[in-house]
Design a protein around this motif. Sequence first.
Motif, PDB file in Angstrom:
ATOM      1  N   VAL A  48       0.985  -1.411  -0.106  1.00  0.00           N
ATOM      2  CA  VAL A  48      -0.343   0.345  -0.314  1.00  0.00           C
ATOM      3  C   VAL A  48       0.998   1.297  -0.089  1.00  0.00           C
ATOM      4  CG1 VAL A  48      -1.916   0.940   1.429  1.00  0.00           C
ATOM      5  CG2 VAL A  48      -1.879  -1.206   0.934  1.00  0.00           C
ATOM      6  N   ALA A  49       0.471   2.125  -1.436  1.00  0.00           N
ATOM      7  CA  ALA A  49       0.914   3.420  -0.826  1.00  0.00           C
ATOM      8  C   ALA A  49       0.235   4.206  -1.050  1.00  0.00           C
ATOM      9  CB  ALA A  49       2.588   3.645  -2.271  1.00  0.00           C
ATOM     10  N   PHE A  50       0.602   6.107  -1.093  1.00  0.00           N
ATOM     11  CA  PHE A  50      -0.215   7.530  -1.197  1.00  0.00           C
ATOM     12  C   PHE A  50      -0.222   7.672  -2.040  1.00  0.00           C
ATOM     13  CE2 PHE A  50       0.803   5.568   3.480  1.00  0.00           C
ATOM     14  CZ  PHE A  50      -0.687   5.181   3.635  1.00  0.00           C
ATOM     15  N   THR A  51      -1.264   8.862  -2.141  1.00  0.00           N
ATOM     16  CA  THR A  51      -1.232   9.631  -2.996  1.00  0.00           C
ATOM     17  C   THR A  51      -0.553  10.990  -2.768  1.00  0.00           C
ATOM     18  OG1 THR A  51      -3.520  10.751  -1.602  1.00  0.00           O
ATOM     19  CG2 THR A  51      -3.377   8.900  -3.824  1.00  0.00           C
ATOM     20  N   GLY A  52       0.279  11.020  -4.332  1.00  0.00           N
ATOM     21  CA  GLY A  52       1.666  12.208  -3.466  1.00  0.00           C
ATOM     22  C   GLY A  52       2.522  12.039  -3.045  1.00  0.00           C
TER      23      GLY A  52
ATOM     24  N   ILE B 241      -3.366   4.530  -1.820  1.00  0.00           N
ATOM     25  CA  ILE B 241      -5.085   4.957  -0.996  1.00  0.00           C
ATOM     26  C   ILE B 241      -4.690   6.790  -1.177  1.00  0.00           C
ATOM     27  CG2 ILE B 241      -5.587   2.820  -0.119  1.00  0.00           C
ATOM     28  CD1 ILE B 241      -4.134   3.954   2.587  1.00  0.00           C
ATOM     29  N   PRO B 242      -5.409   7.841  -0.426  1.00  0.00           N
ATOM     30  CA  PRO B 242      -5.474   9.087  -0.221  1.00  0.00           C
ATOM     31  C   PRO B 242      -4.239   9.592   0.834  1.00  0.00           C
ATOM     32  CG  PRO B 242      -8.251   8.724  -0.593  1.00  0.00           C
ATOM     33  CD  PRO B 242      -7.059   7.371  -0.278  1.00  0.00           C
ATOM     34  N   TYR B 243      -3.126   9.987   1.300  1.00  0.00           N
ATOM     35  CA  TYR B 243      -2.358  10.293   1.849  1.00  0.00           C
ATOM     36  C   TYR B 243      -3.560  11.246   3.060  1.00  0.00           C
ATOM     37  CZ  TYR B 243       2.173  12.260   3.743  1.00  0.00           C
ATOM     38  OH  TYR B 243       3.094  12.745   4.686  1.00  0.00           O
ATOM     39  N   ASP B 244      -3.110  11.977   3.349  1.00  0.00           N
ATOM     40  CA  ASP B 244      -3.533  12.450   5.176  1.00  0.00           C
ATOM     41  C   ASP B 244      -4.162  14.117   4.454  1.00  0.00           C
ATOM     42  OD1 ASP B 244      -4.655  13.647   7.063  1.00  0.00           O
ATOM     43  OD2 ASP B 244      -2.887  13.740   8.529  1.00  0.00           O
ATOM     44  N   GLY B 245      -5.130  14.224   4.245  1.00  0.00           N
ATOM     45  CA  GLY B 245      -5.503  15.857   3.684  1.00  0.00           C
ATOM     46  C   GLY B 245      -5.672  16.173   2.823  1.00  0.00           C
ATOM     47  N   PHE B 246      -5.765  14.415   1.609  1.00  0.00           N
ATOM     48  CA  PHE B 246      -6.147  14.272   0.871  1.00  0.00           C
ATOM     49  C   PHE B 246      -7.278  15.071   0.125  1.00  0.00           C
ATOM     50  CE2 PHE B 246      -7.224  12.000  -3.324  1.00  0.00           C
ATOM     51  CZ  PHE B 246      -6.530  12.386  -4.263  1.00  0.00           C
ATOM     52  N   ALA B 247      -7.496  15.504  -0.430  1.00  0.00           N
ATOM     53  CA  ALA B 247      -9.554  15.739  -1.812  1.00  0.00           C
ATOM     54  C   ALA B 247      -9.938  17.135  -0.633  1.00  0.00           C
ATOM     55  CB  ALA B 247      -9.259  15.085  -2.328  1.00  0.00           C
ATOM     56  N   GLY B 248      -8.532  17.764  -0.058  1.00  0.00           N
ATOM     57  CA  GLY B 248      -9.123  18.350   1.605  1.00  0.00           C
ATOM     58  C   GLY B 248      -9.267  18.261   2.733  1.00  0.00           C
ATOM     59  N   GLY B 249      -9.078  16.534   2.783  1.00  0.00           N
ATOM     60  CA  GLY B 249      -9.821  16.275   3.885  1.00  0.00           C
ATOM     61  C   GLY B 249     -11.007  15.490   3.554  1.00  0.00           C
ATOM     62  N   GLU B 250     -11.879  15.660   2.278  1.00  0.00           N
ATOM     63  CA  GLU B 250     -12.612  15.023   1.985  1.00  0.00           C
ATOM     64  C   GLU B 250     -12.798  13.449   2.354  1.00  0.00           C
ATOM     65  OE1 GLU B 250     -14.762  16.691  -0.720  1.00  0.00           O
ATOM     66  OE2 GLU B 250     -14.643  18.516  -0.071  1.00  0.00           O
TER      67      GLU B 250
ATOM     68  N   LEU C 199      -7.658   5.956   5.273  1.00  0.00           N
ATOM     69  CA  LEU C 199      -7.326   4.528   6.537  1.00  0.00           C
ATOM     70  C   LEU C 199      -8.317   4.781   6.581  1.00  0.00           C
ATOM     71  CD1 LEU C 199      -4.674   6.181   9.112  1.00  0.00           C
ATOM     72  CD2 LEU C 199      -4.302   5.343   6.767  1.00  0.00           C
ATOM     73  N   LYS C 200      -9.181   4.785   7.230  1.00  0.00           N
ATOM     74  CA  LYS C 200     -11.223   4.547   6.662  1.00  0.00           C
ATOM     75  C   LYS C 200     -11.291   3.393   5.469  1.00  0.00           C
ATOM     76  CE  LYS C 200     -16.086   5.597   7.916  1.00  0.00           C
ATOM     77  NZ  LYS C 200     -17.140   6.341   7.863  1.00  0.00           N
ATOM     78  N   LEU C 201     -10.807   3.962   4.864  1.00  0.00           N
ATOM     79  CA  LEU C 201     -11.236   3.437   3.084  1.00  0.00           C
ATOM     80  C   LEU C 201      -9.486   2.121   3.191  1.00  0.00           C
ATOM     81  CD1 LEU C 201     -12.007   2.986   0.749  1.00  0.00           C
ATOM     82  CD2 LEU C 201      -9.975   4.257  -0.600  1.00  0.00           C
ATOM     83  N   LEU C 202      -8.753   1.873   3.601  1.00  0.00           N
ATOM     84  CA  LEU C 202      -7.850   0.926   3.773  1.00  0.00           C
ATOM     85  C   LEU C 202      -8.564   0.417   4.908  1.00  0.00           C
ATOM     86  CD1 LEU C 202      -4.963  -0.281   3.371  1.00  0.00           C
ATOM     87  CD2 LEU C 202      -4.160   0.965   4.577  1.00  0.00           C
ATOM     88  N   ASP C 203      -9.186   0.184   6.386  1.00  0.00           N
ATOM     89  CA  ASP C 203      -9.362  -1.097   7.122  1.00  0.00           C
ATOM     90  C   ASP C 203     -10.730  -1.434   6.475  1.00  0.00           C
ATOM     91  OD1 ASP C 203      -8.973  -2.082   8.938  1.00  0.00           O
ATOM     92  OD2 ASP C 203      -9.917  -0.093  10.549  1.00  0.00           O
ATOM     93  N   SER C 204     -11.271  -0.157   5.873  1.00  0.00           N
ATOM     94  CA  SER C 204     -12.583  -0.765   5.220  1.00  0.00           C
ATOM     95  C   SER C 204     -12.875  -1.766   4.562  1.00  0.00           C
ATOM     96  CB  SER C 204     -13.586   0.107   4.670  1.00  0.00           C
ATOM     97  OG  SER C 204     -14.133   1.076   5.637  1.00  0.00           O
TER      98      SER C 204
END
Length: 417
Positions: free
Chosen positions: A129-133, A165-174, A178-183
């Motif tokens: 798993v890696a992050f946007t940006g 998956i989205p990094y912290d604050g991606f898309a304005g934090g919307e 982490l919730k997506l990954l866990d789900s």
Amino acid sequence: MNVTTIESEVRTYCRNWPVEFERAAGSRMFDRDGRAYLDFFAGASALNYGHNHPALKRALISYLEQDGVTHSLDMLTVAKQEFLTEFAARVLGPRQLDYRVQFPGPTGTNAVEAALKLARKVTGRQSVVAFTGGFHGMSLGSLAVTGNASKRGGAGVPLGHTWRIPYDGFAGGEVSGLKLLDSMLSDSSSGMDLPAAVIVETVQGEGGVNVAGPVWLADLAELCRRRGILLIVDDIQMGCGRTGSFFSFESAGITPDIVCLSKSISGYGLPMALTLFRTELDVWQPGEHNGTFRGNNPAFVTATAALREFWADSTLEKQTAERGLRFEEVLGELAAQYPEHVSELRGRGLVWGLAFREPDLARQVAATAFAAGLLVETAGSNDEVVKLLPPLTSTDEELAEGLGILRESVRSVAEAY
């Protein structure tokens, strides 16, 4: 002959700074005509202690004058043993980090490749798993976990085995990555297999100085621990004191399973990289991962000198934290002065970024600063961020001078836009 006729078109920095640099000392570089440039680039954070620091230079010259071993692969040398002794005493020991030290090769991407390979070997799983940006290097494994489209596009082959998956604050934090990954890991129909590892930068430098919050990082570490996923922190650009503490993850109170270091670990700009990992993860067989230049003894010498000079106490760490607050104050005032152009201020310690609403403005500011004698680069998905990486050893007067040039460059560009 014009040397640019024989150097590859792949060159980058010499296009932005079209002068021939001849020498460098401390926080300044000098071109062939003797003009000085204040360096707020610092070798992309490979020169945290500035250019040709006297203590490191003396140690290197002395070693070479004594015919010290320069190349040794992974043979035992006095230089390597002294580095490991100091690293254990000044970095690992005080932080109670039970890490093995691997010398994977001379660059950051070598450290990342070793980390990814080890994580897969330990877990028997393939995906990561890696992050946007994120940016993790230019070799194929590192590119696979890098987000930048232009860098990935140069690979020429598919880059797989990665979930992004989205990094912290991606898309304005919307969007909560982490919730997506866990789900997704909880749902057997999500299509996501349990990964071997998660790789993350606590501050995404090349991605635009995106800062992950300490709570977010702690939550990520807890998720990895609960799911049996190895946590890799890429501290190549943000380690060695750039954010204040030696490791950038210390403020989050986490202990990664694997850590990648390079850039300023040699202290002198010499090629050197480390992959650190928990002792129980050391399942390598002899020679299973190697490299011809993993024994760069001159780099061991300057790295040892840097540890002795800067990490014997907390002076540098505290100074960097205090200066970070000053940068935040000054740059915050600048951002507030031009809200129609500057969208955001980001940073920690002595890494800061001014994000512009129009990418061309960021490039114009960097060019204007260069003309005034200040070296700064741009970063982010569209080079929309002016990125500041001054040497940690800069004087207060030099930092004030650089901020003054930047302020005037922003004013000039903004008023002309």
